[in-house]
Write a protein that holds these residues in place. Structure first.
Motif, PDB file in Angstrom:
ATOM      1  N   TRP A  37       0.834  -1.194   0.000  1.00 40.45           N
ATOM      2  CA  TRP A  37       0.000   0.000   0.000  1.00 40.45           C
ATOM      3  C   TRP A  37       0.871   1.246   0.000  1.00 40.45           C
ATOM      4  O   TRP A  37       1.765   1.388   0.818  1.00 40.45           O
ATOM      5  N   THR A  38       0.544   2.167  -0.902  1.00 39.60           N
ATOM      6  CA  THR A  38       1.239   3.450  -0.954  1.00 39.60           C
ATOM      7  C   THR A  38       0.261   4.524  -0.502  1.00 39.60           C
ATOM      8  O   THR A  38      -0.821   4.671  -1.059  1.00 39.60           O
ATOM      9  N   VAL A  39       0.671   5.236   0.545  1.00 43.24           N
ATOM     10  CA  VAL A  39      -0.182   6.283   1.102  1.00 43.24           C
ATOM     11  C   VAL A  39       0.444   7.648   0.822  1.00 43.24           C
ATOM     12  O   VAL A  39       1.607   7.754   0.435  1.00 43.24           O
ATOM     13  N   TRP A  40      -0.351   8.684   1.022  1.00 44.58           N
ATOM     14  CA  TRP A  40       0.066  10.061   0.736  1.00 44.58           C
ATOM     15  C   TRP A  40       0.192  10.809   2.057  1.00 44.58           C
ATOM     16  O   TRP A  40      -0.807  11.218   2.659  1.00 44.58           O
ATOM     17  N   CYS A  41       1.420  10.940   2.547  1.00 44.90           N
ATOM     18  CA  CYS A  41       1.648  11.619   3.824  1.00 44.90           C
ATOM     19  C   CYS A  41       3.143  11.866   3.993  1.00 44.90           C
ATOM     20  O   CYS A  41       3.951  11.470   3.149  1.00 44.90           O
ATOM     21  N   ASP A  42       3.508  12.487   5.079  1.00 45.71           N
ATOM     22  CA  ASP A  42       4.906  12.651   5.450  1.00 45.71           C
ATOM     23  C   ASP A  42       5.316  11.357   6.153  1.00 45.71           C
ATOM     24  O   ASP A  42       4.757  11.027   7.206  1.00 45.71           O
ATOM     25  N   PRO A  43       6.264  10.596   5.606  1.00 50.35           N
ATOM     26  CA  PRO A  43       6.612   9.303   6.210  1.00 50.35           C
ATOM     27  C   PRO A  43       7.133   9.415   7.643  1.00 50.35           C
ATOM     28  O   PRO A  43       6.866   8.540   8.462  1.00 50.35           O
ATOM     29  N   ASN A  44       7.847  10.483   7.958  1.00 50.70           N
ATOM     30  CA  ASN A  44       8.353  10.650   9.320  1.00 50.70           C
ATOM     31  C   ASN A  44       7.220  10.891  10.316  1.00 50.70           C
ATOM     32  O   ASN A  44       7.249  10.399  11.439  1.00 50.70           O
TER      33      ASN A  44
END
Length: 170
Positions: A37-44
């Motif tokens: 799954w690829t999500v849209w956010c800041d990974p940190n």
């Protein structure tokens, strides 16, 4: 925000608890492999939320006879049956005693804590909820029928028409 591998971030957060999981004999079961799954956010920021949720789950299981941490992910249906999913729900479930009705009513209020005095400020879940809102997600909690609590973090799924990530600042 940028396209972020949810499974990779979950693995990174769990890695930080590797010794604690072993020492406290917690069975960790993750059902969100990297690359799924690829999500849209800041990974940190996503990792920060997951670290808080996992840490809270481990704290909640401290006295449990059987300690199981389950992390799953599922796409949430789009607004209509014809539309592709637009968000991913990441569930962090523990086998602790669960949350009282009072706890559930106040979990996201600043300075409310279920921990012993001096063990928590009551800001972690408030900050996590606000981080989720920053990337158009949500954070919710409920008790699980067979015992324990489950926190569900929703994160927007990456879509091909989303802008590319901004280049790093110099």
């Amino acid at each position: 925000p940028e396209a972020t591998d949810a499974g990779r971030v979950i693995d990174q957060a769990l890695f930080l608890f590797q010794l604690r999981l072993r020492d406290e004999k917690v069975q960790a079961d993750t059902r969100c492999p990297p690359g799924q799954w690829t999500v849209w956010c800041d990974p940190n920021r996503l990792e920060q939320v997951l670290i808080n949720l996992i840490g809270n789950a481990l704290d909640a299981m401290r006295e449990a006879p059987h300690k199981r941490l389950l992390i799953t992910a599922e796409p949430l249906p789009g607004p209509t049956p014809q539309q592709a999913p637009t968000a991913l729900a990441i569930h962090v479930q523990d086998s602790g005693k669960g949350l009282s009705d009072t706890d559930l009513a106040h979990l996201f209020q600043p300075f409310y804590t279920t921990k012993a005095s001096g063990s928590g400020l009551g800001l972690g879940l408030v900050i996590c909820r606000d981080i989720a809102a920053e990337f158009a997600g949500q954070l919710q909690a409920h008790n699980v029928a067979d015992g324990g609590a489950c926190f569900t973090l929703t994160v927007p799924l990456w879509q091909p028409d989303m802008p590319p990530a901004a280049p790093p600042a110099p």
